[in-house]
Design an enzyme around this catalytic site. Sequence first.
Site, PDB file in Angstrom:
ATOM      1  CG  ASP A 135      37.904  40.582  36.482  1.00  0.00           C
ATOM      2  OD1 ASP A 135      37.860  39.376  36.179  1.00  0.00           O
ATOM      3  OD2 ASP A 135      38.865  41.101  37.089  1.00  0.00           O
ATOM      4  CG  ASP A 145      36.404  44.729  37.536  1.00  0.00           C
ATOM      5  OD1 ASP A 145      36.997  45.020  36.482  1.00  0.00           O
ATOM      6  OD2 ASP A 145      36.998  44.318  38.545  1.00  0.00           O
ATOM      7  CG  ASP A 175      38.813  50.131  38.062  1.00  0.00           C
ATOM      8  OD1 ASP A 175      38.675  50.953  37.140  1.00  0.00           O
ATOM      9  OD2 ASP A 175      37.879  49.766  38.797  1.00  0.00           O
TER      10      ASP A 175
END
Length: 327
Positions: free
Chosen positions: A130, A132, A106
């Site tokens: 991760d 994520d 991200d």
Amino acid sequence: MDKIKRIGVLTSGGDAPGMNAAVRAVVRTAMDCNIECVGIRRGWQGLINGDFVRLDGASVGHILSRGGTILYTARSEEFMTEAGRKKAVFTCKMLGLQGIVAIGGDGTFRGALELSRLGVPVVGIPATIDNDVGCTNYTIGFDTACNTAIECIDRLRDTMQSHERCSVVEVMGRNAGFLALYVGIAVGATAVLVPEHELDFQKDVVERIQDSRLAGNTHFMIVVAEGVGSAVEIGKQIREAIGIEPRVTVLGHIQRGGSPTARDRETATRMGYYAVKSFAEGEGNVIVGTQEGSMVKLPIEEALQMKKHLQMDRYEIMQAMQLGRTE
Ligand code: F6P
């Protein structure tokens, strides 16, 4: 977009096994599309500094099976500033780069969005242990990290079993519990603590150890996601609550290394391919990702707003597996 003739590729943020496979796929797909590919070293900071390496088909030979990233990686403070990004745009102009393939998580994509606003098209490839990143089911590196953690915990279990001990193992994942929960299910943990589940220490740890003991077990495996807090602290609380002396292991960066698994090599290769195809078809400023096994492309801005939730049925499954004797 004008017809693309030359692009740059970089890896940024924490490294992840499979990044090299993605770099290789980007370079080789670019060759297939008659696009030149320049490697930018050390992530966004390298783009600021004009730190590049020429890449051809041979220079990405024999890297498919290697962990880490041949392009090095970094987290750049300077790129967070307007002045830094302007220097990066200058590098793109100087090297004739019409687009950048950015491989990372991200943070990397937030940088990508800012750069795209200054007129440099970027295509993102999600890679982080991760898992994520909201716009994709899967991020490169997650499977390898899970398997590495599982191997370590299986070893820990051997010695915990011999000594009839409690092990508290901290796994990475930043603020997310994907790694901890998948690993916890796969090792048959006594308890798994993830940030997505509000911790009730008595119920989620003490009673689970007690129930496991009543079921006949004499060793216990507690997996803690780093986003929950320190495993050392959890270990202390267990000692105070029950009176046993847990052994604490923080797996740390060992989870980020190693040769990528089949899943990571294969996914990285597909993502690298689609990233370059996107440029070849005149579409920049997207992130490639997987949704239900298929490759998808989403505009960076939209992709950054997407949230991915830990599937809490997995948490229930993990809990349901604990009731019987495990030895
Ligand atoms: O994002 C990947 C990750 O390994 C996280 O799981 C962890 O919190 C962080 O990076 C560690 O960062 P560093 O390598 O800077 O210590």
